[in-house]
Design an enzyme around this catalytic site. Structure first.
Site, PDB file in Angstrom:
ATOM      1  N   TYR A  79       0.811  -1.221   0.000  1.00  0.00           N
ATOM      2  CA  TYR A  79       0.000   0.000   0.000  1.00  0.00           C
ATOM      3  C   TYR A  79       0.851   1.281   0.000  1.00  0.00           C
ATOM      4  O   TYR A  79       2.035   1.226   0.173  1.00  0.00           O
ATOM      5  CB  TYR A  79      -1.100  -0.007   1.054  1.00  0.00           C
ATOM      6  CG  TYR A  79      -0.815  -0.173   2.526  1.00  0.00           C
ATOM      7  CD1 TYR A  79       0.423   0.021   3.101  1.00  0.00           C
ATOM      8  CD2 TYR A  79      -1.878  -0.517   3.369  1.00  0.00           C
ATOM      9  CE1 TYR A  79       0.605  -0.122   4.464  1.00  0.00           C
ATOM     10  CE2 TYR A  79      -1.703  -0.667   4.733  1.00  0.00           C
ATOM     11  CZ  TYR A  79      -0.453  -0.452   5.280  1.00  0.00           C
ATOM     12  OH  TYR A  79      -0.286  -0.591   6.619  1.00  0.00           O
ATOM     13  N   GLU A  80       0.184   2.388  -0.279  1.00  0.00           N
ATOM     14  CA  GLU A  80       0.862   3.686  -0.498  1.00  0.00           C
ATOM     15  C   GLU A  80       1.865   3.632  -1.645  1.00  0.00           C
ATOM     16  O   GLU A  80       2.931   4.238  -1.568  1.00  0.00           O
ATOM     17  CB  GLU A  80       1.558   4.161   0.778  1.00  0.00           C
ATOM     18  CG  GLU A  80       0.635   4.469   1.924  1.00  0.00           C
ATOM     19  CD  GLU A  80      -0.485   5.421   1.563  1.00  0.00           C
ATOM     20  OE1 GLU A  80      -0.296   6.282   0.685  1.00  0.00           O
ATOM     21  OE2 GLU A  80      -1.560   5.281   2.139  1.00  0.00           O
ATOM     22  N   GLY A  81       1.514   2.948  -2.715  1.00  0.00           N
ATOM     23  CA  GLY A  81       2.428   2.807  -3.847  1.00  0.00           C
ATOM     24  C   GLY A  81       3.265   1.565  -3.651  1.00  0.00           C
ATOM     25  O   GLY A  81       4.089   1.525  -2.735  1.00  0.00           O
TER      26      GLY A  81
ATOM     27  N   GLN B 192       7.679   2.474  -6.075  1.00  0.00           N
ATOM     28  CA  GLN B 192       8.688   3.279  -5.378  1.00  0.00           C
ATOM     29  C   GLN B 192      10.012   3.256  -6.148  1.00  0.00           C
ATOM     30  O   GLN B 192      10.693   4.272  -6.273  1.00  0.00           O
ATOM     31  CB  GLN B 192       8.941   2.733  -3.967  1.00  0.00           C
ATOM     32  CG  GLN B 192       7.711   2.676  -3.071  1.00  0.00           C
ATOM     33  CD  GLN B 192       7.072   4.034  -2.848  1.00  0.00           C
ATOM     34  OE1 GLN B 192       7.765   5.039  -2.746  1.00  0.00           O
ATOM     35  NE2 GLN B 192       5.748   4.060  -2.790  1.00  0.00           N
TER      36      GLN B 192
END
Lengths: 589, 589
Positions: free
Chosen positions: B441-443, B448
């Site tokens: 999650y969050e990319g 990244q």
């Protein structure tokens, strides 16, 4: 959902693991390629169509204990019945007791498929087969006559009872006791934990193989004996008699393989008002139980290795399918309309290729181990000794490398699914959970590495492993002389890895010769990974040399994954001192 | 059970991440070391004594949905109340709205502790803090006045609503729509999935930040706007009004973080007979929603990185404690009676040291990222630009490397427990489950890595990263000139890794300059690991230079784990061609 990769399996058996030349040379008697293909095809169909559909309910429902009886998930009992009716349990069992005596190679190939379809299903028969092998090799004719036929057919299942709360990796600490009853039988007392399929509803009877100590037995592992303890006594006509004093007092609540009951077994506690003492029969000689159990364990280690391969295969298939369906973003290589299937993104391809390559290397190593076991059986003299050494050398690789790969690949597979991977409905998480036990049971992977370094590197006066490396090098040489463009820098990468392997091997052998065991133990795990990667690379090359379509994956492995070899060698050679220095700080005052 | 490693955290903040020199230079105003220590000590006490004891019930009970209302596990609501009463939510919030405006470094250090104690608890406030930041930077004064104080105190919680079934990593595919109501508000319609703490019983109100498209907005990411959608309307006097048309229609059944409700949220479907259309207020400008959301996301990425550090720390503590208790076998270094605690076995030490070293490197990278964020705020001009670049460079490392480490370390920790690790009661398995979401999650970590290579390597005209490497090299040089015996070959290992990093960096920058993005993308993930390992090694060295007691672990890392750098460099430079060739075979016809 999982579809058995029958072609891939058959190819690896025949062209990488050596079955083809064995068949051509008539090493396996009448066995021909037709029968091999037919067995694999039918096993693949059964795994795909019958076992795999019951995976999810098995995971969700799990095994349930009530009043000392375990109920398996809905449909699983019937699945097991269809499976033994298909003759699958008897595949590699001894002919004398109704088995088909097919090569271990076929047995483990089928086992891979059962485990890919549902690892919690595949683990049960593995224990039965281990029991068959131990009885066949070590038990009296009476015991064989009474038990083997039904264990070979799968009408009854077998178990292995080693672990106790204080005795896991260290069996010397075992406390379960056996008292001679004076009539040739023994009374067994004690508690065993982590007993896989220790109790269940698949079969009418369960045959427990139990390690225990006789009174006045020597301390440590030289004082352990092996006993057969049936759940129900067996009358001379083969019918079932009364209930023995053994029962399941608890099931573990596990991370994965929920459908496989992991039992605490109580022996000799006066279950249901019985006169206390489970009645057992000695297998082999008194105080030689560990040797008998090792017969089971070696076999079981390869079988657990197959679970690593199996989960990796299932995870890879699932991730590739998802990556071809799921669309997100733009990709340079994608010319279609709208968002690109994520399989077009290089980073996703990297994950998927890593999964695929690791799965295939682990499979090749494991099948080569099975091949060596088969060759031991069909050869004699020096040749048999050679193959026995080979099987022994490859067993810790097959077990530890494959199960590490199982965990790594299942984790990558979950990652490919993005947020959906973390949701249980998707099924990727279940593989990640199931995979995690295989590096632990049947000897942790750390213990496999220690076994490799301390017992397997010395085989053949230390020469066997170098002969093996030379065989791997021959494949590297063939890659070089093939001049096939698609191989890229594969030959260089293989040569470098095999050179690192040679150095690390000689270094560890020297340490052992110098009695510096602790330093060798510090490098054991990186060494196991190093030899496995180098072997895996050579095996992929062997496959690519036989089938050009396999060149690209072989090259990906060589150019992207094999580079780890050098760092592993450095850890083996240079890592121990700093490990020992820093290790001290971990110890509580 | 987890005990907050307050000393380790304080040391890393001050002597590795640069807080000490910042404090000494007065960069953080009145803030002194005393207050820093007091805050860390008190946070550690709360995490250890209040949060950690509720981890297990949270995992077992999970969040429950009934009639669109979510109930958190027993005791969790009260825990949250005690937590906000302690002022913990307000730690780094803006002073104007009641926050303590303490440095991000302190905020993330505390966050690490909440997440170690219970990741499912730690994730909730992370979202609130993100909402605070987005509102503080982009919202109108009216919205700020109405919402910020209660979000800063934690009396209300905030959420981030990005994902839709077809729009995960690719927000361009977003479909939720917003219609201007003519009165300055908007009507929001659509479904959002994977909304963390989208509905719960911790707070009376929940403030949703929602991405949606205006009618006639441009396609893709340039047509996305951000809206504030409260669960309950807020009257001008701050009291709660009626219910908005947003509700939770489902909870995901997840692998881990069970206590954290992951919600499907339905906007504008006429919930409970409301006039359809959730009422929302625009944040920032129309069609500039993604920029506003990125304010939240950058912060959230570092926070998720802290989850990786946090789980790794918890797993390491648990494994070291178990290895000191559990006895199995004999060990050369153990002179006591009976079986040796397994911590004496070199192979177990190798696992534990790997866990400890990886945890500390991930922590150092993440705290350095927080330090850069803090320095951006307290500096201006070129210096501020420098620190902004540094924070941007380190964010993908902090997120991806730390969360990969979280998974690796949790897996090793489970392994150290042997069979007990696979049993849920032990708690090692729960960490292995929880850890697995953070790389997603969050990319995702793949994203990244792409962000690092395509957006962060070009910072400062491509020079910023080389300046960073030069700083790391300075630490390596100090190791060399220290002449401290205990460092062994640390300086050589660091130099080699930093040399590999320099080469790989220049290579990727050249590829980008040449427009060969796909080739760069193929190497993105190995590159992220390479820079993280090299940075981590330099940070461990920095710590060891400041505290001799840390030398042994630094050396272990340098001599056992840093060797991977060379293989990673080779993958970056030589891996893309074979990846592209083999990648094609993955694509379905």
């Amino acid at each position: 959902m999982y579809r058995a990769p029958v072609e891939d399996i058959a190819f690896t058996l025949k062209h990488v693991a050596g079955m083809k030349s064995g068949l051509d040379a008539g090493a396996f008697g009448d066995l021909g390629e037709d029968l091999v293909d037919a067995v694999l095809g039918e096993a693949g169909r059964f795994a795909t169509e019958e076992v795999a559909p019951l995976y999810k309910i098995g995971d969700e429902h799990g095994a349930v204990l009530k009043d000392a009886a375990v109920t398996t998930p809905p449909g699983w009992k019937e699945l097991y019945r269809r499976w033994i009716d298909g003759g699958w349990n008897a595949l590699s069992g001894p002919e004398e007791y109704g088995g088909q005596a097919l090569p271990t190679m076929l047995g483990v190939a089928a086992l891979e498929m059962w485990n890919s379809a549902a690892m919690a299903f595949g683990i049960g028969p593995t224990l039965t087969m281990g029991a068959v092998e131990a009885l066949d090799k070590h038990a009296s004719e009476d015991l064989k006559a009474k038990y083997l036929e039904k264990l070979v057919s799968g009408e009854w299942m077998g178990t292995m009872n080693l672990t106790e709360p204080q005795a896991g990796s260290d069996l010397a600490a075992l406390r379960a006791r056996a008292e001679p009853a004076g009539d040739g039988t023994y009374r067994i007392f004690g508690q065993k934990i982590f007993i896989t399929y220790g109790e269940h509803d698949f079969t009418d009877n369960i045959i427990h193989l139990v390690l225990a100590r006789l009174p006045d037995a020597p301390a440590g592992t030289r004082g352990i004996s092996l006993f057969l303890v049936p759940k129900f006594f067996v009358n001379d006509d083969g019918s079932l008699g009364g209930r023995n004093d053994v029962f399941c007092s608890g099931l573990e609540h596990k991370l994965g393989i929920h459908a496989s009951p992991t039992c605490t077994m109580i022996y000799g506690d006066g279950f249901q008002g019985a006169r206390p003492g489970a009645i057992g029969w000695l297998i082999g000689e008194e105080n030689k139980g560990l040797a008998c159990m090792f017969t089971m364990m070696n076999n079981a280690r390869l079988c657990v290795g197959m679970q690593g391969v199996a989960v990796a295969e299932a995870a890879t298939q699932k991730a590739i399918a998802y990556a071809n369906e799921r669309r997100q973003g733009k990709a340079a290589g994608y010319v279609g309309a709208g968002m690109a299937p994520i399989v077009h993104h290089p980073d996703v391809q990297r994950n998927l290729l890593t999964m695929k390559a690791l799965t295939q290397t682990a499979r090749a190593i494991s099948y080569c181990c099975a091949h060596a076991i088969d060759m031991t059986r069909v050869s004699d003299g020096d040749e048999a000794a050679h193959w026995r050494d080979r099987a022994n050398l490859l067993t810790p690789l097959a077990k530890a490398f494959s199960t590490d790969v199982g965990v790594e690949v299942a984790s990558l597979g979950l990652q490919v699914h993005g947020g959906m991977g973390f949701i249980e409905e998707t099924g990727a998480a279940a593989l990640y959970r199931d995979a995690r036990i295989a590096p632990i049971y049947e000897g942790t992977n750390g213990i496999q590495a220690i076994d490799l370094v301390t017992r397997k590197l010395p085989l053949g006066g230390g020469e066997h492993v170098h002969g093996y490396i030379a065989e791997l090098k021959a494949s590297a040489d063939q890659v070089r002389t093939s001049n096939r463009d698609g191989f890229g820098r594969t030959a260089d990468a293989l040569d470098a890895a095999l050179g690192d392997l040679t150095q690390a091997t000689a270094f560890l052998q020297k340490l052992s010769a110098d009695g510096r065991t602790d330093q060798a133990l510090a490098g054991a795990t990186p060494y196991l990974r190093l030899i496995s990667l180098a072997a895996g690379g050579a095996y992929l090359a062997r496959g690519a040399l036989a089938d050009q379509g396999r060149t690209a994956l072989c090259r990906f492995f060589a150019e992207n994954l094999l580079g780890e070899a050098r760092a592993l060698k450095e850890r083996v050679i240079d890592g121990a001192e700093s490990l020992a220095a820093a290790g001290k700080t971990l110890i509580s005052a």
